[in-house]
Design an enzyme around this catalytic site. Structure first.
Site, PDB file in Angstrom:
ATOM      1  N   ARG A 150      37.085  43.966  30.032  1.00 57.19           N
ATOM      2  CA  ARG A 150      37.834  45.104  29.486  1.00 57.19           C
ATOM      3  C   ARG A 150      38.142  44.937  28.010  1.00 57.19           C
ATOM      4  NH1 ARG A 150      42.421  45.834  34.270  1.00 57.19           N
ATOM      5  NH2 ARG A 150      40.967  45.857  36.036  1.00 57.19           N
ATOM      6  N   THR A 192      35.294  43.826  36.502  1.00 53.14           N
ATOM      7  CA  THR A 192      35.048  45.130  35.873  1.00 53.14           C
ATOM      8  C   THR A 192      33.575  45.276  35.500  1.00 53.14           C
ATOM      9  OG1 THR A 192      37.266  44.846  34.914  1.00 53.14           O
ATOM     10  CG2 THR A 192      36.107  46.859  34.376  1.00 53.14           C
ATOM     11  N   LYS A 217      35.197  43.529  47.696  1.00 55.25           N
ATOM     12  CA  LYS A 217      36.497  43.744  47.059  1.00 55.25           C
ATOM     13  C   LYS A 217      37.041  45.071  47.579  1.00 55.25           C
ATOM     14  CE  LYS A 217      38.539  44.698  42.519  1.00 55.25           C
ATOM     15  NZ  LYS A 217      38.359  44.574  41.055  1.00 55.25           N
ATOM     16  N   GLU A 237      38.881  35.357  37.573  1.00 52.10           N
ATOM     17  CA  GLU A 237      38.114  36.555  37.253  1.00 52.10           C
ATOM     18  C   GLU A 237      38.537  37.075  35.880  1.00 52.10           C
ATOM     19  OE1 GLU A 237      37.955  41.250  38.530  1.00 52.10           O
ATOM     20  OE2 GLU A 237      38.462  39.787  40.085  1.00 52.10           O
TER      21      GLU A 237
END
Length: 212
Positions: free
Chosen positions: A48, A72, A132, A44
């Site tokens: 960011r 994200t 998640k 993953e």
């Protein structure tokens, strides 16, 4: 192996999903190759940093054994951009109706983030059963996840946030946990120094955490 990858199947590909922050796209391919060599194919890459999408593109094109996804995902446009970059899956820290629709529209499997029973139930209404759990430690950890198993037996989780090599086995022992997300696999200094052997060793230790 992953041509028809589903979100639920994603949880079973590896016990730990490395949650990676990449500042320099040049590091993406050797970093991903080290993780795969250590036994962790699911990666993953968090959106960011400005380099994240380029990193995903490079991994998707040059590390065929990696199942690279984007984390994200917080805006609908993030989902579209990640899919265009070659992501195989999407992960969000939370979920709104608009974000859920955007992730669904990509056709990619996705793990929407939840931290409460109500949030999980809202997604369950749409047939989404792989989630998640974030931020895992701050939101109640293994005790909270265990308590969700009774009323929500059809839901499985990838807890992420504050998990360590020491606590990961406790999460993995829960029947409603498929895998965990961890940022300890790619220490910033190891990435900066190009210490891929260290990252491969950390990945190998994590790959051995599967308890069932």
């Amino acid at each position: 192996m992953t041509a028809d990858l589903t979100a639920d199947a994603l949880l079973d590909l590896a016990p730990v999903v490395p949650v990676v922050v990449i500042d320099d796209a040049e590091a993406a391919v050797p970093l991903a190759a080290a993780l795969v060599a250590g036994g962790l194919p699911v990666i993953e890459v968090t959106l960011r940093t400005p380099a994240a999408l380029a990193a995903i593109e490079r991994i998707a094109a040059q590390v065929p054994d990696a199942v690279v996804g984007a984390g994200t995902i917080v805006r609908p446009q993030d989902a579209a951009d990640a899919a265009a970059a070659g992501s195989r899956f999407l992960v969000s820290p939370g979920c709104t109706p608009a974000l859920r629709e955007a992730m669904t529209a990509t056709g990619l499997p996705f793990l929407p983030g939840v931290s409460s029973a109500s949030e999980a139930m809202a997604l369950l209404e749409h047939g989404i059963t792989a989630l998640k759990f974030f931020p895992a430690e701050a939101a109640g950890g293994t005790a909270y996840l265990k308590s969700l198993g009774g009323p929500l037996p059809g839901v499985r989780f990838c807890p992420t946030g504050g998990i360590t090599p020491a606590s990961a086995p406790d999460y993995l022992a829960l029947p409603n946990v498929g895998c965990v997300g961890g940022s300890w696999l790619t220490p910033a200094d190891a990435v900066k120094d190009g210490d891929w052997d260290r990252i491969r060793a950390l990945a190998a230790e994590a790959a051995a955490l599967r308890t069932r």
